[in-house]
Structure formats: C-alpha cells, structure tokens
Enzyme design. Structure first.
Site, PDB file in Angstrom:
ATOM      1  CD1 TRP A 186       1.019  -0.154   2.915  1.00 61.51           C
ATOM      2  CD2 TRP A 186      -0.764   0.954   3.675  1.00 61.51           C
ATOM      3  NE1 TRP A 186       1.298   0.243   4.205  1.00 61.51           N
ATOM      4  CE2 TRP A 186       0.224   0.920   4.699  1.00 61.51           C
ATOM      5  CE3 TRP A 186      -1.974   1.595   3.939  1.00 61.51           C
ATOM      6  CZ2 TRP A 186       0.033   1.519   5.948  1.00 61.51           C
ATOM      7  CZ3 TRP A 186      -2.159   2.187   5.184  1.00 61.51           C
ATOM      8  CH2 TRP A 186      -1.165   2.144   6.170  1.00 61.51           C
ATOM      9  CG  ASP A 187       4.938   0.829   0.921  1.00 59.78           C
ATOM     10  OD1 ASP A 187       5.779   1.211   1.732  1.00 59.78           O
ATOM     11  OD2 ASP A 187       4.392  -0.280   1.009  1.00 59.78           O
ATOM     12  CD  GLU A 198       2.346  -5.124   8.508  1.00 57.44           C
ATOM     13  OE1 GLU A 198       2.141  -5.409   7.322  1.00 57.44           O
ATOM     14  OE2 GLU A 198       3.465  -4.793   8.951  1.00 57.44           O
ATOM     15  CE  LYS A 244       5.976  -3.523  11.334  1.00 60.12           C
ATOM     16  NZ  LYS A 244       5.824  -4.492  10.228  1.00 60.12           N
ATOM     17  CD  GLN A 245       2.645   0.193  10.072  1.00 59.73           C
ATOM     18  OE1 GLN A 245       3.645  -0.500   9.969  1.00 59.73           O
ATOM     19  NE2 GLN A 245       1.946   0.574   9.041  1.00 59.73           N
TER      20      GLN A 245
END
Length: 789
Positions: A345-346, A484, A604-605
């Site tokens: 998805w970057d 994630e 994680k993010q």
C-alpha cells in the site's frame, strides 16, 4: 557533505550494504546497487541489478511445507571490473591495504564517483577513480568510467571486465532458505572485437534478458566465455603519474520492453550505437537537470540534505520512464530484495507527491492497479464477496503474493503470516485514484478506469459489511489494520479482528466518494458503467446506508483501534526498553519469549492515527458526522496521546505519520517524529533493513510532509487549499509543483509570508483558498500573502 552530494569517507565493511543501497543508481526502468565493481557478492558486498516489474515465481521447501514465492529478479551483474598486478591477487578493499577510499553520490547529476588508493608495497600505490551512471535519458544504458594511476612505479596492470549471469537472489539473509536461482539458459557470445553479450531467461515467468557490454581502452581486449560469464581482459601499461582510462558501456533489454523484437539484438544494437562516456554523461546530466526543475525542493540545513537524497531515490525508482511500464510501487524501491520487490500500500505515501510533479507517472501506477482489477474481482468472488479485493502484496499479475510463513530471526521459528487480511489496501487505491484526479484534473481517467476501480472497491466494502441488530450498525469482521502487530484476538483459533477503526472509516469514505462520482458522471458514461457492472439502484441504496452506519468502537473516551482493544493488557514499556533497548520489533521479542503482542495495547505503527494522515481535520470530522459520531478536537487529542504512548514504530512509516498528525494539530512534538522519518534510511534506524532496500514510502512521505503536510495543501473542488503550519525548525522552505495544466507553480513560505508564483501560459487562473480568504492568480502573476499566527 553538501546539499547536492552524499559522501562516505573510508572503507567500513560493516557499513557496505547500507552504502550500496543508498548509492544505488537507477532511471525508473532499472537500477543497480552501489557495490564496488571489483567485489563479488559475499557477506560484505551485494551487487544487484533490478528491472522494474521483472518477477519470477519459485517453489521452496520451508519448515516441512512447499512454499511458493514470486520475487523481483536479480539480473546478470554488469558491474564486474577488477584489476591486479601480473601474477598477483585481484585487488579489493578486503584483500589489499587501502590508503584512501572516498565515495561521492552526486544527487544533482545521478553520478556515483569513487576514489580508492591501494597500497602495493614499499612506496608503490595504485589510485582508482571511477564514475558510474545509469542513464536517465536512455533507460537501457549504463556506463562505468575508470581511471588508473600508478604512484611510485611503472608497469603492467591486468584488467578484467565481465558480464556475470551466475547470480542469485541472496541479498536478504532471512530468505536464504528459499530458492533464489531465478535465471536459466545463460549463454554468452562476442558481437565485435570490443563487445560481448549475455542472454538468459527467468525460470518460470520466461522473461528473456539481453545484455551487451562494450569495453574501450588504449589497448585491445581479449575475450573468453567461461560458464555464465562473458569476460574481456586487457593489459594496461602504466607510467608513474600518468592515467590510463577504461570505459565500460552496457545496454540492457528484456522481452517485456515495447518496440523491440528480441532483447539480445536490441541490447547489442543499442550498445553499438551508444556514444562515448563524455557524450553519454552530457545527455545524462541534461535529463537530470530537467527532472530537478520539475521536482525542485528548497529546504535549508540537514533536513534539506536528507530530503534531496530522498527525492533522488524516488526519482530513480519512479521516473518519467515509468510512465511507459506496467509496474506498481515497489515498497523497497529498485534497491534490494527485501519484501521480494512486491507492491504493498506504499503508493498511498508516494502518489500524493508524484501527483503534483509527475502526474503521468501516477497515472501509470494507477493503471497497474486497473489492469489487475479483474484479478481483484476474482479474489473477492473466491472469498464469497462482490466487488474487488486487491492483494496486500502484489507482483506480476495481481494475485495475492503475501507469504504464508515469515521468519522471526530472533527465535528462528517460521510463523503463519496473516497480513493478507489487510484489506484496507483497496481503500488506499481508491484514495490515490481520487487524489490523482483532483490534482491533475484528469477527468478522462476519473470517468473511466478510476470510476471502475472505485465502484468495485466500494462494492466489496458494502458486501463485506454485516448488520448487527444489537448495535444498529454495520460491522466489518475478520480483518487486520495497518498495525500488523495485531492479527488475532488473544487465544483465538482464527486470525482477524473486528471493526478496525481505520478500515471502517476509510471504507465509509470510499462508499461516499463513489456515490458522489456516480452522480457526477456524464449520463452516457454512467449508463455504460451500470450496464457493464450490473449495478442497480438497490445496491446504491445499500452503499448509502453502509456509509452512514459503519461501526467505530471507542474505549476510555478515545477511538479504539478495533473492537475489544480496550480489553487488552497494558505492556510494561519501560521494562522492555530497559531489557532490550530497541523494541521497534516488539512482536519478534515477545514471540521469542513465548508470548504474543496480540495480548497487549501495543502498536507496530500508526493505525487509528492514519486517519489524521489521510484526512484534514475538517474532512475527518465530516466523515464522523456522516457516521453519526462526534469527533471534536479534545477527543482527537486524547486519541493521539493514547497511541503516542503505545506505539513502538516498527515501521519507517510510523514516525512520518505521527509527525504529520502532530504538525496538523500544531503540536511542538511534531519535529521529533519528522526527524525520525528523515533519519529512517540514512541512519538505518531499523537495524540493517536499509541495506536490503530503501523504504520508498517513507522517503516520498517526507517530501510530501513538506509539500502538503506543512502547507496544509489540498487539491479539491478545482482549487488549491492552503493552511500553513508554523514549524520553527523549518521556518523557510519552497518547492515547485504541477497543478492541472500549470507547470512549475512555485510556493515559498518564510516568516509568516506565503509566496505563490504562477508561470506564464495560456492556462486558466488558479483559485487559492486560505482559511480566511480566497485569491485568484492569473498565469504570470505572483501572490504574496501575509499569514496570521
């Protein structure tokens, strides 16, 4: 180090992989890592050459299971050029004494320059100066210009150049249990007294590769063919203090290229027609000058230097040449083999930057997604859904390429990988379609391919939503959000989470925007679309309902990452930092302890906070209002604070998102996270990952932070909306952009002043909207607008 160069002094084997990645040269068609030409692949060095979109699929035995993976292929190595005294060892920094070693990456010219002095014993030395380019004008050419200078001696120097087809994909240690032998049928030959060639093909995708090399020196070369290598050898007679030059010019083609019949013939023909190094360099510099004019960025200090490096690598991965290719956004660029060259998805972090500089590249990247719309619809049907389910990892043909297992290097165990449940990738694609059309004014794409993708993605979300009588709302179950770390509930036998806030809110956005688009389509086109897709009025009514009733969970007065998040345990953050130091990969740490991060409020993010990245505050509040929910500044501030304290930043995108969100909220902590995003690759903050390939999304995202985040720039409703954020650490900055038919619109912010210059043209005026006023600028006009505090 200046703002236009990136330099390394001395030879440090431990840093070599990082340097190779950051000194990669490319042109959007292919790229080659910055490895020293005299060094072969080993534990220190990893030369790699990658062509955009060139994949191959192999099956490996891993942990007792047959696992299939598709990889971006490491193609034959065109770099090899080694040298030695007659009868001596080949000279490398690992086998000889190095007196001096200096590497300079010239960002303005796309040129990698190195200077190494080898000690040959007594008072003798050999200085090697090389210039390397991967041509930005002709995407199929590369060249290596080498100067040898004898210091304190005279005599013969043996030089050997080669094309090496005996390469494998072995640049990522944790993938080494997988089969990396992607090339087969390697043949070499001689095209002319100074030119050799190599051809091969990929083992299953059957992509044919042709490569040719021309060697130019004062003495002729002898040619031999040994196994998978085409070798050219020559002897240079060096005199003390005099320089001998060897030029190696290389051409590369594959059978995926347009307008050729045979890649080998095309490569030989192209290298034969290529001019000498000086002329090649001149046209290469012209091409780079044109790129920098279109993507000009003016930021002072260390931040400006890193931003220019980031822009350099974005342009090398996704250049105007990319517009002619069927490729997506490789998450790690064309710089290494991490993530196997897959498309995630970057693009969500990359296209917003490209839209305002190279919209033709954005369009090509979206066409990659459109060509795979049929595959996405097939995936949705296989999952029992209507519409389009795009894969979390995409490669050549759009099927799901996410691995079934992933290795935890800390425990040595192979674990199930459930990241394919990140269905929010479809919303990212829809968002990029919308943003591209708003920035470019491309009504044709919006009404055709864009509308088709939006419709099928909206259809998937509406069909995935299940009505809950108890809540009186629709729910989306069994997914994974951007964080994630969380892929299941504690102790659950099945993976997936319910009502991920990011997933549900972006799904509501997709449904809302698609309904708007359907209303605005020209009637004949709307009729075509309805006929082709079988869309009916009942389906549109369902979209309206779902877009207003998707469930967003809350706990303790903040937005919950997903339903049940508030029931999870708190982690001893201080204890884990004290024990492990770097806890970015907290999931691996806990798994190695026999625990799981699924049990904790730990991310994680950025997940929920991604909403503040995608949507300006007013738009986000409007989305919540449509859902019948109130999102005021106080609730959002509490939500931001909650997740700031519970995020380990295991992704390079995380600091970027946090910095963006805090900047929009005008919070003093914003710069700390912006710095984290800037340092991500240059300081290799992930601990060795940059050497496997740069983080393209984070690099492009830092550029977009300056371009849109700090300026509050939005492209909507046929106007440029600006709401600049005062950030003392970047008190002055400027850039050029392309908006609709206007090329080179310049914006500059400095000490409370916003300057906008519109180049002369026959285009229409640009409407500029600030929070307190509206301005219309004609082509050729410059507006100087005073900003409030």
């Amino acid at each position: 180090m200046t703002g236009r160069t990136w330099e390394y002094e001395g030879y440090e084997p431990a840093d070599e992989r990082l340097r190779e990645a950051l000194c990669t040269l490319g042109n959007g068609y292919f790229a080659t890592r910055g490895a020293l030409p005299e060094c072969a692949a080993d534990e220190v060095h990893y030369p790699g050459t990658y062509v955009a979109g060139c994949y191959n699929r192999l099956t490996s035995e891993v942990a007792g299971r047959r696992v299939e993976n598709e990889d971006m292929v490491n193609l034959p190595n065109w770099l090899p050029l080694r040298f030695r005294l007659p009868g001596g060892r080949w000279l490398t920094p690992d086998t000889a004494t190095v007196l001096e070693h200096h590497e300079t990456l010239h960002l303005s010219s796309g040129l990698l320059e190195r200077r190494t002095t080898y000690h040959l014993g007594e008072e003798r030395a050999l200085t090697v100066r090389q210039q390397r380019l991967v041509h930005m004008g002709d995407p199929h050419l590369a060249a290596l210009h080498t100067e040898f200078r004898a210091e304190g001696w005279a005599g013969r120097l043996d030089v050997e150049a080669a094309l090496d087809g005996g390469v494998t994909n072995s640049g990522v240690p944790r993938y080494r249990d997988l089969d990396g032998r992607h090339l087969t049928h390697v043949h070499t030959g001689t095209a002319a007294p100074d030119t050799v060639w190599l051809r091969c093909r990929t083992r299953t995708s059957d992509i044919r590769v042709g490569m040719a090399a021309r060697l130019t020196a004062d003495t002729p070369a002898t040619i031999s063919h040994r196994g998978p290598r085409a070798v050219q050898r020559l002897g240079l007679d060096l005199a003390t203090g005099h320089t001998a030059v060897v030029d190696k010019t290389v051409a590369l083609h594959t059978s995926r290229d347009p307008a050729i019949s045979d890649p080998l013939f095309a490569a030989v023909d192209r290298v034969n027609r290529a001019p000498g190094f000086d002329e090649l360099l001149e046209s290469h510099l012209t091409a780079w000058d044109q790129l920098w004019r279109r993507a000009d960025l003016d930021v002072d200090g260390e931040a400006g230097r890193i931003l220019r490096l980031h822009l350099f690598h974005v342009l090398q991965t996704l250049s105007p040449h990319t517009a002619d290719l069927d490729v997506g956004v490789p998450a790690r660029g064309l710089h290494g083999e991490a993530y196997r060259g897959h498309v995630f998805w970057d693009e969500l972090f990359v296209l917003p930057y490209l839209n305002l500089h190279f919209p033709e590249v954005s369009r090509a990247l979206l066409r990659y997604r459109h060509r795979r719309l049929g595959q996405a619809c097939t995936a949705a049907r296989s999952a029992g859904r209507r519409g389009a389910l795009y894969p979390w990892q995409s490669g050549s043909d759009g099927r799901e390429e996410t691995q079934q297992l992933h290795l935890n290097p800390r425990s040595g165990r192979w674990l199930p990988d459930h990241s394919r449940l990140q269905h929010h990738v479809g919303s990212a694609i829809a968002y990029n379609v919308w943003q591209y059309c708003e920035a470019s004014g491309d009504a044709e794409f919006r009404n055709t391919k864009g509308a088709e993708m939006l419709l099928q993605i909206a259809r998937f979300w509406a069909d995935s939503a299940v009505y809950d009588e108890r809540l009186g709302r629709h729910r989306i179950k069994g997914v994974v959000g951007p964080d994630e770390y969380h892929d299941a509930y504690p102790g659950a036998s099945e993976p997936g989470l319910h009502d991920n806030a990011y997933t549900n809110v972006t799904a509501a956005w997709v449904l809302t925007r698609t309904l708007e688009l359907m209303q605005s389509l020209p009637e004949p086109r709307r009729r075509e679309l309805v006929e082709r897709t079988g869309l009916d009025g009942g389906e549109l009514e369902q979209w309206q309902d779902v877009s207003r009733t998707l469930h967003v969970p809350f706990h303790d007065g903040v937005i919950s990452q997903f339903e049940g998040y508030g029931d999870l345990a708190e982690l001893d953050w201080d204890g884990y930092r004290e024990r492990y130091g770097d806890i970015r990969r907290l999931d691996r740490i806990l798994e190695a302890e026999g625990d799981t991060v699924n049990r904790y409020r730990a991310s994680k993010q950025a997940d929920v906070l991604m909403l503040g990245y995608l949507f300006a505050p007013a738009e986000l509040q409007g989305l919540f209002r449509r859902l019948g929910l109130r999102l005021d500044e106080d609730l959002w501030r509490r939500t931001v604070d909650h997740y700031l304290q519970r995020t380990s930043h295991g992704s390079t995108l995380s600091g970027l998102v946090h910095g963006w969100v805090l900047a929009r909220a005008r919070r003093a902590e914003a710069w700390k996270f912006c710095q984290e995003a800037l340092r991500g690759d240059v300081a290799d903050v992930q601990g060795g990952t940059t050497g496997e390939g740069i983080h393209l999304g984070a690099m492009a995202g830092t550029l977009d932070l300056v371009q849109r985040g700090l300026t509050g720039l939005e492209t909507r409703g046929g106007a440029l909306w600006l709401d600049p954020v005062p950030l003392p650490e970047l008190s002055s900055y400027g850039f050029a952009l392309r908006y609709h038919e206007h090329w080179g619109v310049r914006l500059r912010l400095e000490r409370g002043l916003l300057e906008i210059a519109v180049p002369s043209s026959d285009g229409t005026p640009i409407d500029i909207r600030l929070p307190d006023r509206a301005v219309c600028l004609q082509p050729g006009e410059t507006g100087r607008l005073l900003l409030g505090d």
